[in-house]
Design an enzyme around this catalytic site. Structure first.
Site, short mmCIF file in Angstrom:
data_model
loop_
_atom_site.label_atom_id
_atom_site.label_comp_id
_atom_site.label_asym_id
_atom_site.label_seq_id
_atom_site.Cartn_x
_atom_site.Cartn_y
_atom_site.Cartn_z
N GLY A 18 39.97 46.70 30.15
CA GLY A 18 39.48 46.15 28.89
C GLY A 18 38.80 44.80 28.97
CB SER A 19 37.34 42.65 31.61
OG SER A 19 36.39 43.45 32.25
CG ASN A 20 32.62 45.35 30.03
OD1 ASN A 20 31.58 44.75 29.83
ND2 ASN A 20 32.99 45.79 31.23
CE LYS A 70 32.78 66.61 25.41
NZ LYS A 70 32.94 65.44 26.26
CG MET A 95 37.15 56.04 32.29
SD MET A 95 35.63 55.43 33.08
CE MET A 95 35.63 56.45 34.53
NE ARG A 96 39.15 61.27 26.86
CZ ARG A 96 39.69 62.14 27.71
NH1 ARG A 96 39.01 63.18 28.12
NH2 ARG A 96 40.93 61.99 28.12
CG ASN A 111 28.44 53.41 28.72
OD1 ASN A 111 29.55 52.88 28.64
ND2 ASN A 111 28.04 54.03 29.83
CG HIS A 113 26.53 52.93 34.55
ND1 HIS A 113 27.60 53.79 34.66
CD2 HIS A 113 25.89 52.96 35.75
CE1 HIS A 113 27.61 54.32 35.86
NE2 HIS A 113 26.59 53.84 36.54
C1 GRF Z 1 33.07 48.42 33.73
O1 GRF Z 1 32.56 48.09 34.98
C2 GRF Z 1 32.09 49.29 32.97
O2 GRF Z 1 30.78 49.03 33.28
C3 GRF Z 1 32.47 50.66 33.46
O3 GRF Z 1 33.86 50.66 33.55
C4 GRF Z 1 34.30 49.32 33.85
C5 GRF Z 1 35.36 48.96 32.86
O4 GRF Z 1 35.96 47.73 33.16
N1 GRF Z 1 31.92 51.69 32.59
P1 GRF Z 1 36.80 46.96 32.04
O5 GRF Z 1 37.90 47.92 31.59
O6 GRF Z 1 35.87 46.60 30.95
O7 GRF Z 1 37.38 45.75 32.73
#
Ligand code: GRF
Length: 204
Positions: A18-20, A70, A95-96, A111, A113
Protein backbone atom coordinates in the site's frame (compact mmCIF):
# COMPACT_ATOMS: atom_id res chain seq x y z
CA UNK A 1 -14.97 21.48 9.28
CA UNK A 2 -17.75 22.52 6.86
CA UNK A 3 -16.88 22.07 3.21
CA UNK A 4 -16.92 24.87 0.66
CA UNK A 5 -17.59 22.67 -2.33
CA UNK A 6 -18.32 19.11 -3.31
CA UNK A 7 -15.14 17.17 -3.92
CA UNK A 8 -14.59 14.69 -6.70
CA UNK A 9 -15.01 11.20 -5.18
CA UNK A 10 -12.55 8.45 -5.94
CA UNK A 11 -11.71 4.94 -4.74
CA UNK A 12 -8.34 3.26 -4.37
CA UNK A 13 -8.01 -0.45 -5.16
CA UNK A 14 -4.98 -2.23 -3.69
CA UNK A 15 -3.81 -5.73 -2.86
CA UNK A 16 -0.44 -5.32 -1.17
CA UNK A 17 1.74 -3.18 1.07
CA UNK A 18 0.00 0.00 0.00
CA UNK A 19 2.79 2.53 -0.46
CA UNK A 20 1.12 3.87 -3.61
CA UNK A 21 -2.26 3.87 -1.89
CA UNK A 22 -0.79 5.91 0.95
CA UNK A 23 0.88 8.31 -1.48
CA UNK A 24 -2.53 8.94 -3.10
CA UNK A 25 -4.39 9.22 0.22
CA UNK A 26 -1.78 11.61 1.67
CA UNK A 27 -1.89 13.84 -1.41
CA UNK A 28 -5.70 13.96 -1.55
CA UNK A 29 -5.96 14.71 2.18
CA UNK A 30 -4.31 18.08 1.45
CA UNK A 31 -7.18 19.07 -0.90
CA UNK A 32 -10.39 18.03 0.91
CA UNK A 33 -12.53 20.50 -1.06
CA UNK A 34 -11.25 19.16 -4.36
CA UNK A 35 -10.86 15.41 -4.11
CA UNK A 36 -11.91 12.77 -1.61
CA UNK A 37 -10.83 9.17 -1.39
CA UNK A 38 -14.21 7.78 -0.41
CA UNK A 39 -13.31 4.09 -0.33
CA UNK A 40 -10.48 1.61 -0.32
CA UNK A 41 -11.15 -1.75 -1.94
CA UNK A 42 -8.77 -4.55 -1.02
CA UNK A 43 -9.02 -8.15 -2.19
CA UNK A 44 -6.48 -9.56 0.31
CA UNK A 45 -7.65 -9.75 3.94
CA UNK A 46 -4.05 -9.67 5.26
CA UNK A 47 -2.70 -6.93 3.01
CA UNK A 48 -0.56 -4.26 4.66
CA UNK A 49 -2.55 -1.51 2.94
CA UNK A 50 -5.52 -2.08 5.28
CA UNK A 51 -3.56 -1.05 8.38
CA UNK A 52 -1.52 1.56 6.55
CA UNK A 53 -4.53 3.51 5.32
CA UNK A 54 -6.41 3.57 8.66
CA UNK A 55 -5.05 6.96 9.67
CA UNK A 56 -6.78 8.56 6.66
CA UNK A 57 -10.24 7.44 7.83
CA UNK A 58 -11.12 5.97 4.49
CA UNK A 59 -13.90 3.36 4.54
CA UNK A 60 -12.24 0.05 3.71
CA UNK A 61 -14.01 -2.77 1.86
CA UNK A 62 -12.15 -6.05 2.06
CA UNK A 63 -13.66 -8.23 -0.64
CA UNK A 64 -11.71 -11.38 -1.29
CA UNK A 65 -12.23 -13.54 -4.31
CA UNK A 66 -13.18 -16.58 -2.25
CA UNK A 67 -16.73 -15.30 -2.18
CA UNK A 68 -17.14 -16.42 -5.78
CA UNK A 69 -15.90 -16.24 -9.34
CA UNK A 70 -14.61 -13.07 -11.05
CA UNK A 71 -18.11 -11.92 -12.05
CA UNK A 72 -19.45 -12.42 -8.54
CA UNK A 73 -16.38 -10.75 -7.02
CA UNK A 74 -16.70 -7.66 -9.22
CA UNK A 75 -20.43 -7.45 -8.54
CA UNK A 76 -19.63 -7.41 -4.81
CA UNK A 77 -17.16 -4.58 -5.42
CA UNK A 78 -19.66 -2.59 -7.50
CA UNK A 79 -22.28 -3.11 -4.79
CA UNK A 80 -19.90 -1.93 -2.06
CA UNK A 81 -18.96 1.20 -4.04
CA UNK A 82 -22.53 2.20 -4.88
CA UNK A 83 -23.11 4.51 -1.86
CA UNK A 84 -19.84 6.36 -2.48
CA UNK A 85 -20.67 8.05 -5.85
CA UNK A 86 -17.26 7.14 -7.22
CA UNK A 87 -16.11 9.02 -10.33
CA UNK A 88 -12.55 7.74 -10.52
CA UNK A 89 -10.85 4.50 -9.50
CA UNK A 90 -7.11 4.58 -8.78
CA UNK A 91 -5.42 1.19 -8.94
CA UNK A 92 -2.41 1.01 -6.66
CA UNK A 93 -0.95 -2.47 -6.79
CA UNK A 94 -4.33 -4.13 -7.35
CA UNK A 95 -3.57 -7.62 -8.63
CA UNK A 96 -6.72 -8.25 -10.66
CA UNK A 97 -7.67 -7.64 -14.27
CA UNK A 98 -10.95 -5.73 -14.47
CA UNK A 99 -13.64 -6.96 -16.84
CA UNK A 100 -15.50 -5.00 -19.51
CA UNK A 101 -18.56 -5.14 -17.31
CA UNK A 102 -16.72 -3.45 -14.43
CA UNK A 103 -15.26 -0.83 -16.76
CA UNK A 104 -18.71 0.01 -18.09
CA UNK A 105 -19.74 0.80 -14.50
CA UNK A 106 -16.53 2.70 -13.77
CA UNK A 107 -14.94 3.89 -17.03
CA UNK A 108 -12.39 6.19 -15.39
CA UNK A 109 -9.85 3.75 -14.01
CA UNK A 110 -6.13 4.52 -13.80
CA UNK A 111 -3.26 2.18 -12.97
CA UNK A 112 0.40 2.62 -12.09
CA UNK A 113 2.76 0.05 -13.57
CA UNK A 114 6.43 -0.37 -12.61
CA UNK A 115 7.97 -0.42 -16.09
CA UNK A 116 8.20 1.63 -19.25
CA UNK A 117 5.19 0.10 -20.99
CA UNK A 118 4.82 -1.65 -23.35
CA UNK A 119 8.01 -3.25 -22.00
CA UNK A 120 7.51 -5.72 -19.14
CA UNK A 121 3.74 -5.86 -18.97
CA UNK A 122 2.20 -8.02 -16.23
CA UNK A 123 3.45 -9.27 -12.87
CA UNK A 124 6.88 -8.87 -11.35
CA UNK A 125 7.97 -6.27 -13.90
CA UNK A 126 10.85 -4.67 -11.91
CA UNK A 127 12.51 -8.02 -11.21
CA UNK A 128 12.16 -9.09 -14.84
CA UNK A 129 13.59 -5.76 -16.06
CA UNK A 130 16.47 -5.97 -13.57
CA UNK A 131 17.30 -9.54 -14.55
CA UNK A 132 17.19 -8.59 -18.22
CA UNK A 133 19.99 -6.08 -17.47
CA UNK A 134 18.16 -2.97 -18.72
CA UNK A 135 20.27 0.24 -18.51
CA UNK A 136 17.14 2.16 -17.47
CA UNK A 137 13.58 1.43 -16.56
CA UNK A 138 10.61 3.55 -15.59
CA UNK A 139 7.04 3.75 -14.44
CA UNK A 140 3.86 4.26 -16.43
CA UNK A 141 0.53 5.70 -15.46
CA UNK A 142 -2.19 4.50 -17.82
CA UNK A 143 -5.92 4.18 -18.27
CA UNK A 144 -7.22 0.69 -17.69
CA UNK A 145 -8.83 -1.45 -20.35
CA UNK A 146 -9.60 -5.16 -20.32
CA UNK A 147 -6.04 -6.16 -21.23
CA UNK A 148 -2.99 -6.58 -19.03
CA UNK A 149 -1.35 -3.14 -18.84
CA UNK A 150 -2.50 -2.26 -22.37
CA UNK A 151 -4.59 0.88 -21.76
CA UNK A 152 -3.79 4.34 -23.11
CA UNK A 153 -0.67 5.81 -21.52
CA UNK A 154 -1.14 9.00 -19.50
CA UNK A 155 2.45 9.58 -18.41
CA UNK A 156 5.78 7.78 -18.24
CA UNK A 157 9.08 8.58 -16.64
CA UNK A 158 12.45 6.90 -16.98
CA UNK A 159 15.08 6.28 -14.32
CA UNK A 160 18.57 4.83 -14.69
CA UNK A 161 19.81 1.55 -13.35
CA UNK A 162 23.00 2.47 -11.49
CA UNK A 163 26.13 0.36 -11.55
CA UNK A 164 25.94 -0.96 -8.01
CA UNK A 165 22.16 -1.24 -7.79
CA UNK A 166 20.71 -4.22 -5.98
CA UNK A 167 17.22 -5.26 -7.00
CA UNK A 168 15.91 -3.47 -3.90
CA UNK A 169 17.67 -0.20 -4.87
CA UNK A 170 16.24 -0.48 -8.36
CA UNK A 171 12.71 -1.12 -7.06
CA UNK A 172 12.95 1.75 -4.55
CA UNK A 173 14.04 4.22 -7.25
CA UNK A 174 11.12 3.11 -9.41
CA UNK A 175 8.65 3.54 -6.57
CA UNK A 176 9.63 7.20 -6.14
CA UNK A 177 8.84 7.72 -9.82
CA UNK A 178 5.48 5.96 -9.42
CA UNK A 179 4.51 8.22 -6.52
CA UNK A 180 5.44 11.35 -8.48
CA UNK A 181 3.47 10.30 -11.56
CA UNK A 182 0.35 9.67 -9.48
CA UNK A 183 0.69 13.00 -7.62
CA UNK A 184 1.15 14.91 -10.89
CA UNK A 185 -1.94 13.24 -12.32
CA UNK A 186 -4.01 14.07 -9.21
CA UNK A 187 -2.80 17.65 -9.35
CA UNK A 188 -3.86 17.84 -13.02
CA UNK A 189 -7.30 16.43 -12.17
CA UNK A 190 -7.75 19.09 -9.50
CA UNK A 191 -6.61 21.88 -11.80
CA UNK A 192 -8.84 20.69 -14.63
CA UNK A 193 -11.83 20.55 -12.31
CA UNK A 194 -11.15 24.06 -10.98
CA UNK A 195 -11.01 25.36 -14.54
CA UNK A 196 -14.26 23.58 -15.41
CA UNK A 197 -16.07 24.86 -12.25
CA UNK A 198 -14.65 28.38 -11.69
CA UNK A 199 -17.74 29.56 -9.77
CA UNK A 200 -17.37 26.78 -7.21
CA UNK A 201 -13.68 27.48 -6.82
CA UNK A 202 -14.26 31.22 -6.47
CA UNK A 203 -16.56 30.59 -3.49
CA UNK A 204 -13.64 29.15 -1.52
C1 GRF B 1 3.80 -1.03 -7.36
O1 GRF B 1 5.11 -1.15 -7.84
C2 GRF B 1 2.83 -0.87 -8.51
O2 GRF B 1 3.37 -0.21 -9.58
C3 GRF B 1 2.55 -2.31 -8.87
O3 GRF B 1 2.48 -2.99 -7.65
C4 GRF B 1 3.33 -2.33 -6.70
C5 GRF B 1 2.54 -2.08 -5.47
O4 GRF B 1 3.33 -1.59 -4.42
N1 GRF B 1 1.36 -2.40 -9.69
P1 GRF B 1 2.64 -0.86 -3.17
O5 GRF B 1 1.65 -1.88 -2.58
O6 GRF B 1 1.96 0.36 -3.67
O7 GRF B 1 3.76 -0.56 -2.22
Amino acid sequence: MPRNKTPLCAAIFASGAGSNAENIARFCAKYPDEIEISALVCDQPNAGVIERIKKYNIPCHVISKNNGDKKHHEESVIHALKPHSIEWVFLAGYMRILSGNFLRHYPRVVNIHPSLLPAFQGKDAPRRAFEAGVPFSGATLHYVDEGIDTGTIIAQEKFPRLKHDTLDDFIARGKEVEYRLYRDFLQALITERKTACPAQSASK
